[in-house]
Design a protein around this motif. Structure first.
Motif, mmCIF file in Angstrom:
data_model
loop_
_atom_site.group_PDB
_atom_site.id
_atom_site.type_symbol
_atom_site.label_atom_id
_atom_site.label_comp_id
_atom_site.label_asym_id
_atom_site.label_seq_id
_atom_site.Cartn_x
_atom_site.Cartn_y
_atom_site.Cartn_z
ATOM 1 N N UNK A 183 13.025 -4.893 4.471
ATOM 2 C CA UNK A 183 12.346 -3.939 3.598
ATOM 3 C C UNK A 183 12.141 -2.636 4.358
ATOM 4 N N UNK A 184 11.808 -1.606 3.635
ATOM 5 C CA UNK A 184 11.577 -0.301 4.241
ATOM 6 C C UNK A 184 10.292 0.292 3.672
ATOM 7 N N UNK A 185 9.712 1.237 4.429
ATOM 8 C CA UNK A 185 8.531 1.939 3.953
ATOM 9 C C UNK A 185 7.255 1.135 4.083
ATOM 10 N N UNK A 186 6.158 1.757 3.671
ATOM 11 C CA UNK A 186 4.838 1.121 3.777
ATOM 12 C C UNK A 186 3.896 1.728 2.744
ATOM 13 N N UNK A 187 3.104 0.870 2.108
ATOM 14 C CA UNK A 187 2.122 1.312 1.114
ATOM 15 C C UNK A 187 0.689 1.222 1.617
ATOM 16 N N UNK A 188 0.485 0.869 2.877
ATOM 17 C CA UNK A 188 -0.867 0.515 3.318
ATOM 18 C C UNK A 188 -1.785 1.707 3.562
ATOM 19 N N UNK A 189 -1.239 2.840 3.964
ATOM 20 C CA UNK A 189 -2.031 4.052 4.154
ATOM 21 C C UNK A 189 -3.180 3.883 5.149
ATOM 22 N N UNK A 190 -2.912 3.222 6.269
ATOM 23 C CA UNK A 190 -3.907 3.183 7.344
ATOM 24 C C UNK A 190 -4.186 4.620 7.775
ATOM 25 N N UNK A 191 -5.432 4.931 8.017
ATOM 26 C CA UNK A 191 -5.812 6.336 8.196
ATOM 27 C C UNK A 191 -5.233 6.956 9.461
ATOM 28 N N UNK A 192 -4.851 6.135 10.456
ATOM 29 C CA UNK A 192 -4.336 6.667 11.726
ATOM 30 C C UNK A 192 -2.815 6.777 11.750
ATOM 31 N N UNK A 193 -2.142 6.349 10.687
ATOM 32 C CA UNK A 193 -0.698 6.115 10.754
ATOM 33 C C UNK A 193 0.098 7.102 9.898
ATOM 34 N N UNK A 194 1.243 7.549 10.448
ATOM 35 C CA UNK A 194 2.105 8.494 9.731
ATOM 36 C C UNK A 194 3.240 7.807 8.986
ATOM 37 N N UNK A 195 3.390 6.492 9.162
ATOM 38 C CA UNK A 195 4.569 5.811 8.614
ATOM 39 C C UNK A 195 4.741 5.997 7.100
#
Length: 472
Positions: A183-195
């Motif tokens: 899989x690719x990408x991320x939906x989590x939106x952790x506040x420290x992360x740019x992914x």
């Protein structure tokens, strides 16, 4: 060259900021040569194999020496500030090579490409091509544009791209272990992360293409695959007609059934998503390794909320308890950030106490590094002094060293099934490989034993990071 984020199989070889050179000196006369250097997470290293495949379709061969190259790509990471600085320094070194070879093309791929495209192209003038993680199929056009005397950029993110139909060129592989991106990408939106901003939204790859890739690897003699995703537990795929649905537990089982002699690992899990169904699937199949990387980041619930991790300390402990209940003999590793915004001394102590409870086998440990464009950078003050961050990190490291040693000592006197990878780094009289729990095992060479074999090793002693024994 070995180094996974390539063989990686492991987290300890994929630390942020380490570089991997994709190399395969297939010298074909009159062909242009490609050099790729990768930094950061496992996904970046897997992406470099996709890029190599696309470039070889264009007629490029590859080299492990950048001074021989006609095109240099550096696949980048934006997670840690020191990784970005290393990439900048490396680009300056590559740019100096242009004085000797004016037609040399230099390109930046990956997360930094998406985030810093303007700086690279206009302000610093270090590169000719900037390509984001979802735009690698456009490389033939971009190379052509540079050949015509132009700069080229494509950092568009996609909601569909998974590169499912592209067979990675495993140029750095040892022929034993391979990455398979699910899989690719991320939906989590952790506040420290740019992914989420550099790799886009989550999308899962067709499970049939994943099983096909693993099957081909098995047929070609590979003995281990690592399924990759920013958050593998959120993998979910539905057929166009809605007749078929596959979640991560289902995919894990399909891959395990390809061949009982091929080991299956995966990375990375998110504490909010790892389910009992996944744990029971691991317990059910002997060839799914009893090893889970489960980043906690902090042991304090208030800090976890500021990080937008969407779980609490209690939730994480519940998941640890579930792992121990369902897979009693399972190693767990983690990620920890010290000195996140507003973290107090008491909250730091919560992290240390959780480490005591978890007894992690390994950990990636960092001080908080504010990344531009993240929610934390926009809304939170990075107010923990550097010296306090450093001191807290040292305490975390010291505790983890004790834990790692204790976990290894529990394996003393036991026979471990080890997949042989090759000679030890320190001596050609010793072989090395990893056991089910992802621990490195060193043992004397025995005639007839070769890389790719499974052997039973009696563990007789250990260092702080390695098991040492003999084949029985």
């Amino acid at each position: 060259m070995f180094n996974p984020e390539i063989t990686l199989k492991e987290h300890d070889e994929a630390r942020q900021g380490e570089a991997l050179v994709l190399e395969n000196d297939k010298n074909v006369s009159n062909s242009r040569k490609l050099y790729i250097e990768s930094y950061g997470c496992q996904m970046n290293f897997a992406d470099s194999e996709i890029v190599a495949s696309i470039m070889m379709e264009m007629g490029f061969t590859t080299t492990g020496h950048y001074k021989e190259a006609d095109v240099i790509f550096i696949n980048t990471c934006s997670i840690r500030e020191n990784a970005e600085q290393r990439v900048r320094n490396r680009l300056k070194e590559f740019s100096a090579a242009k004085t000797r070879k004016p037609d040399l093309i230099i390109g930046v791929l990956g997360c930094m490409a998406e985030r810093l495209k303007a700086k690279f192209l206009e302000e610093e003038k270090l590169v000719d091509i900037v390509v984001g993680p979802d735009a690698y199929r456009d490389l033939p056009n971009l190379i052509g544009s540079v050949d015509d005397g132009n700069k080229a950029v494509n950092v568009l993110l996609s909601r569909e791209e998974t590169y499912a139909d592209i067979s990675p060129v495993r140029l750095t592989s040892n022929g034993i272990s391979a990455f398979v991106s699910i899989m690719r990408g991320c939906d989590n939106m952790c506040s420290f992360c740019v992914v989420p901003f550099t790799r886009g939204r989550e999308r899962s790859r067709d499970p049939h293409s994943i099983v096909k890739e693993v099957t081909e690897l098995s047929e070609n003699g590979y003995k281990e695959v690592t399924l990759l995703g920013q958050n593998v537990d959120s993998y979910k795929w539905t057929s166009e007609d809605g007749s078929e649905f596959v979640n991560f537990a289902g995919l894990l089982e399909r891959v395990a059934l390809v061949n009982p002699d091929i080991r299956v690992r995966f990375s990375t899990s998110h504490p909010k998503d790892i389910t009992d169904e996944v744990l029971y699937t691991i317990a059910k199949h002997e060839n799914i390794c009893n090893y889970i990387h489960l980043p906690v980041q902090s042991g304090n619930s208030r800090i976890l909320e500021l990080m937008n991790r969407t779980y609490t300390r209690e939730w994480y402990i519940d998941r640890l308890d579930a792992i121990r209940r369902i897979i009693p003999d399972c190693a767990v590793s983690t990620d920890i950030i010290s000195g996140f915004c507003t973290e107090t001394e008491e909250e730091h102590q919560d992290t240390l106490s959780l480490m005591d409870y978890a007894s992690f086998s390994y950990a990636y440990m960092f001080t908080y590094s504010e990344r531009p464009g993240t929610p934390a950078a926009k809304k939170l003050k990075d107010d923990v002094p550097d010296e306090v961050k450093g001191r807290r990190l040292n305490e975390i490291i010291a505790k983890q060293q004790q834990s790692s040693r204790a976990e290894l000592e529990q394996q003393l006197g036991k026979v471990q099934k080890v997949l042989v990878e090759g000679f030890s780094k320190k001596s050609d009289k010793d072989l090395c490989g990893r056991n089910d729990y992802n621990a490195m095992v060193i043992f004397p060479v025995v005639e007839g034993i070769k890389p790719g074999d499974y052997v039973n090793v009696l563990v007789e002693r250990c260092t702080s990071a390695t098991l040492i024994g003999r084949i029985v």
